[in-house]
Structures are given as C-alpha cells and as structure tokens.
Design a protein around this motif. Structure first.
Motif, PDB file in Angstrom:
ATOM      1  N   ALA A  39       0.827  -1.208   0.000  1.00 16.78           N
ATOM      2  CA  ALA A  39       0.000   0.000   0.000  1.00 16.78           C
ATOM      3  C   ALA A  39       0.859   1.255   0.000  1.00 16.78           C
ATOM      4  N   LEU A  40       1.962   1.234   0.724  1.00 15.43           N
ATOM      5  CA  LEU A  40       2.861   2.392   0.753  1.00 15.43           C
ATOM      6  C   LEU A  40       3.503   2.614  -0.616  1.00 15.43           C
ATOM      7  N   ALA A  41       3.911   1.527  -1.268  1.00 15.17           N
ATOM      8  CA  ALA A  41       4.482   1.653  -2.604  1.00 15.17           C
ATOM      9  C   ALA A  41       3.420   2.117  -3.608  1.00 15.17           C
ATOM     10  N   ARG A  42       2.196   1.654  -3.431  1.00 16.95           N
ATOM     11  CA  ARG A  42       1.103   2.062  -4.329  1.00 16.95           C
ATOM     12  C   ARG A  42       0.837   3.560  -4.201  1.00 16.95           C
ATOM     13  N   ALA A  43       0.859   4.080  -2.990  1.00 17.16           N
ATOM     14  CA  ALA A  43       0.655   5.518  -2.792  1.00 17.16           C
ATOM     15  C   ALA A  43       1.755   6.313  -3.479  1.00 17.16           C
ATOM     16  N   GLN A  44       2.975   5.794  -3.424  1.00 17.96           N
ATOM     17  CA  GLN A  44       4.096   6.467  -4.086  1.00 17.96           C
ATOM     18  C   GLN A  44       3.920   6.424  -5.599  1.00 17.96           C
ATOM     19  N   ARG A  45       3.452   5.291  -6.125  1.00 17.02           N
ATOM     20  CA  ARG A  45       3.200   5.192  -7.565  1.00 17.02           C
ATOM     21  C   ARG A  45       2.135   6.188  -8.002  1.00 17.02           C
ATOM     22  N   ALA A  46       1.108   6.360  -7.169  1.00 16.40           N
ATOM     23  CA  ALA A  46       0.047   7.310  -7.502  1.00 16.40           C
ATOM     24  C   ALA A  46       0.600   8.726  -7.598  1.00 16.40           C
ATOM     25  N   GLN A  47       1.495   9.082  -6.687  1.00 13.67           N
ATOM     26  CA  GLN A  47       2.093  10.418  -6.719  1.00 13.67           C
ATOM     27  C   GLN A  47       2.929  10.608  -7.984  1.00 13.67           C
ATOM     28  N   THR A  48       3.715   9.586  -8.344  1.00 13.39           N
ATOM     29  CA  THR A  48       4.524   9.675  -9.560  1.00 13.39           C
ATOM     30  C   THR A  48       3.631   9.784 -10.794  1.00 13.39           C
ATOM     31  N   ALA A  49       2.552   9.004 -10.806  1.00  7.97           N
ATOM     32  CA  ALA A  49       1.631   9.055 -11.936  1.00  7.97           C
ATOM     33  C   ALA A  49       1.046  10.453 -12.099  1.00  7.97           C
TER      34      ALA A  49
END
Length: 502
Positions: free
Chosen positions: A135-145
């Motif tokens: 979930a933490l990595a997913r939140a980071q991916r969302a920010q990059t996206a």
C-alpha cells in the motif's frame, strides 16, 4: 512500536487550526464528512475536531477510503523527517520503499534487505503506518503518476508503466480511487503548460521534466550547495547558471539533474533515459539535499547550547549535504583521505575519465560527460595507476572489492551502527573516514567528526574543547543532531564549501 505524532490528537488539531506547514508530512488529516484527506497546512477552512481523523501516512488514508484533497495536494508534501532520523527497521523500510525497492524486488526483496521475514516487515509497517509495504508503494506510484500526467504529454499507457504499475487497468483504478478523477480528467485540470515546457523526447522517453521539490522552512542553501559545488568531480558534477548539475546512475538507466535553490522550493530539472526511474531519481535528489529534515526541531535543540546558539540564529536551517550514490561517496571519501579538496577532485576526475561510463549532456553548453564508475567497473583496476601512497591504494582497492562482491552494502536501508563497524574493520579506515561516510552517505543525523581538522579549528575558536575525546563528550548535549552541529561548526571557516557559488 514507536508512537507517531498522529496519536496526539490535541497537538494535531492545533497544527491544523493554525495551518502549520512545519507538520506537513508528519501526519495527515482525514475528514469524515467529506471523505478527503489533507496536509495540516491545507488552506481550506479547518473542519470541526470531531470530524477529523489523523493518520500517519497517505497510504493509510487511502486504505481507509479517503481521497486526496485537490486543493492542498497532500501527496506532494515533504516526507516525514522520521524516516531519515531513525535507524530502526520501519525507518529503513520506508527509505527503501522511497528508493523503489518494492516496485523492483517486491516485498520479499524488501524483507531480505532488512534481514526480516515478509510477515515481520508487514506487521511492523502496518502497526506504525497503518499500511503495509504494498500500500505504501502504491501511494508512491500514484504520486509519480500524477506528476507525469500533469507535467508531460506522455501517453497514459507509458505513464502507467513509468510510474511502476503492472497494468493500465491498475493505473486507472488507482488514480480514480486516490484523486477521484480519471487520468484524462486529471490532465485536463492541470495548469496549462507554458511554451518550452518539456513533454517527451524521441523514442518515448521523457525529456527534461521541470519539478518543484518542497521542503520545510527555513532552508539555508549556502553550505548545502556550496559543499556540492566545491567538491564537484569534473565530468560528473558541475555548478552552472545558478544550479548544481550532475549525472545519476539509476536502476533502469541514467539521468542528468539540475538543482537550484528558490525561496520556497528547490527547482529540479530532470532528464532520464528511462521514465521508470523518475520516482527513484526524485527520492535521491531529496535525500542529497536533506529536504525532508525538520530544521525547527534541529535548530531548537542546538540553540540550547550557548556556544552554538549565535551560529544557529545567524543562519538557521542548515542541511547536511548527502549523496545520490552511497558507494560513489565511500570511494570518494577514501580518495580524499589526508589530501586537499582540489587533490581529491583530481584523483576522482582521473578515475572518471578512465573507468566512467560516457553519457551525453542534454545541455549543449553543459560539461557533464560521465557517470562515476561503479565498484564493478573498478574491480580490475591496476593499483599502480592510482597516484597515491601504497597504503591508501590498498584501502581503495579493498573497498572496491568489498562493494563489488556484495560483502559491504551501502544504501538507504543500511543499519548505521553495523555498517560503521564494518567500515572500521577495513584496512586504512579510521574514525574520520567511517564517520564522514555515516554522515553523508548513510544519512545518520547524529554522525560526528571530532577528528576533522576543520571541526577542531572551529572548536578552538569558539572556546570548545578541541581534542576529539573532550569534544565528543561536550557534543553529547547536541544529540541526536550532531551531524547538523558539524555544518554549523564548519560554517565558521571561510572555505568555499560554506558559500553559495556566484
């Protein structure tokens, strides 16, 4: 388990009511009546206390079903300073996640780097951050996206994979869930790009991305950029047109970054050969400039010493200049043993020309030509080609060998005390070399250099003890921020590292 600030409801409510930007990234405010989450400094009218729920991470807010506020953009706030000031497993895990470890190696890879089981890592992160590593990595991916959607004209399919998503569907679902907008709608709402704003380069790779890196005020750029500019290795680093520029070795390719101080942000211009490296490149640039530090907490502690107080008051907000490549810095630290800054740069420049990987500088006027050679590229180095004493050649080649074969791992997930002990066990490694690597490569905020000549000279001028043992005892009052005390002590000298270049 350590208790985060989000558990102190009264303090969090005060921070939200005062819109205090110092606490951005420390915690997030989830609003029950609107279903959104915000940073503490959100300019909107604060909700009633009974409608606020405080979470330790954006991922925890998203896990609980809250969407990111479109006004304050909480996903773009500075990271929590906790993760760079602690040495425990949770902090090390957060540094590794920010460096893209979960995206590249999965949760098992993260656990292996930490020396724990997957279940132990998941349990510890969930207990402290309200979300597991995925979930933490997913939140980071969302920010990059979001960053790529809003600042480039790349097709959404390319953005999905550049941000680390395994499929376009998961990319679309995540963006809708986190931002309550489809990717195309998010792009439509973004400020119109001005002429000259980069979009994409030939071959589908991004061109130069212009970003704003936030930080907690105050930030004094003098020693931060002065140090980087004064020690810059020709071909790898340079100071040009008011910016520090350097090449970056990244997991999927390489890049070139230009970083320039501004009153309320760091202007960052990135050129990457592979867009998948964007998240890691941003994380490493933030780490290089120590942008997630809490300068108020640091300076308040150091001000309690009457000797340091005038130095802090004169130029508050000093940061610790760090590195984008821990192995590179360790090798350069050995090259710099008992020689001048100029001599160290000369030694490093020779290595770069002989063993570095050539790259093209995207700026036609720029002088960047190489990546700094990796330990693997130096593994077959002939020691006789090193213009230094034989004992230092042994020190250098031993370090190269340990780094190349994996016996010594330097990185954001390193255990600080354990790594320092491993360094001290190497031939030719004394306290100064181990401590300067701990300070700038490992990121230990309490690393101290009592044997450094500049520190001892400053201590004498300020009336502090100048012998290493006595100075270390005196510096106990500065803990856990002795690395920052080092910056204030160094700044009493007129060495070029302490001045922002013209």
């Amino acid at each position: 388990m350590q208790k985060g600030m989000h558990t102190d409801t009264e303090r969090c409510v005060r921070a939200v009511r005062s819109k205090d930007a110092r606490f951005d990234g420390w915690f997030f405010t989830a609003v029950l009546t609107t279903g959104i989450y915000c940073r503490p400094s959100c300019p909107a009218v604060p909700p009633k206390p009974e409608n606020m729920v405080f979470q330790p991470s954006a991922a925890a807010c998203q896990q609980a079903g809250f969407r990111a506020c479109k006004r304050c953009r909480p996903d773009t706030s500075p990271g929590s300073p906790e993760w760079n000031q602690r040495a425990d497993a949770v902090a090390r895990a957060m540094r590794l996640i920010a460096d893209g470890t979960v995206d590249r190696e999965g949760v098992p890879g993260l656990a292996a780097r930490l020396g724990y089981s997957t279940r132990q890592v998941e349990r510890q992160l969930l207990a402290e951050l309200g979300a597991g590593p995925l979930a933490l990595a997913r939140a980071q991916r969302a920010q990059t996206a979001r960053l790529l959607i809003e600042t480039t004209a790349l097709p959404m399919t390319e953005i999905a994979f550049a941000a680390g998503f395994s499929s376009v569907r998961s990319f679309n679902d995540t963006v809708r869930e986190v931002f309550a907008l489809a990717p195309s709608d998010l792009r439509a709402r973004a400020p119109r790009r001005t002429p000259g704003t980069p979009t994409s380069a030939p071959g589908g790779t991004p061109g130069a991305l212009s970003l704003r890196l936030p930080f907690r005020a105050p930030l004094n750029p003098d020693n931060l950029f002065g140090h980087l500019a004064a020690t810059a290795v020709p071909g790898v680093e340079e100071w040009r047109d008011g910016a520090y520029r350097r090449t970056l070795r990244l997991p999927y390719g390489h890049g070139v970054v230009a970083l320039a101080p501004r009153p309320d942000h760091i202007a960052c211009r990135l050129t990457l050969t592979d867009p998948r490296d964007l998240t890691v490149a941003i994380s490493r640039c933030r780490r290089l400039l120590d942008l997630d530090a809490d300068p108020v907490a640091v300076d308040d502690r150091l001000r309690t010493d009457p000797v340091l107080a005038p130095l802090v008051d004169k130029a508050p907000g000093r940061r610790v200049p760090r590195t984008v490549d821990e192995a590179e810095f360790a090798l350069r630290a050995v090259l710099g043993q008992q020689v001048s800054t100029a001599a160290a740069r000369t030694h490093a420049a020779r290595l770069v020309v002989a063993h570095g990987e050539p790259v093209d500088d995207p700026d036609p006027e720029g002088g960047l030509t190489h990546l700094f050679p990796s330990p693997e590229a130096l593994a077959d180095l002939d020691p006789e080609t090193l213009a230094m004493p034989r004992t230092r050649r042994t020190t250098f080649t031993t370090l190269v060998r340990r780094l190349a074969d994996g016996d010594l791992r330097l990185g954001v997930g390193s255990d600080w005390p354990e790594t320092r002990e491993k360094l001290l066990a190497l031939p030719g490694f004394g306290p100064w070399t181990a401590d300067v690597i701990a300070l700038r490569a490992l990121g230990d905020p309490d690393a101290f250099l009592p044997t450094d000549l500049g520190i001892r000279r400053a201590a004498r001028e300020l009336g502090l003890p100048s012998t290493p043992a006595a100075l270390t005892a005196r510096a106990a009052a500065w803990r856990p921020w002795r690395a920052y005390a080092v910056q204030y002590l160094w700044a009493t000298d007129d060495h070029p590292i302490n001045f922002l270049p013209a």
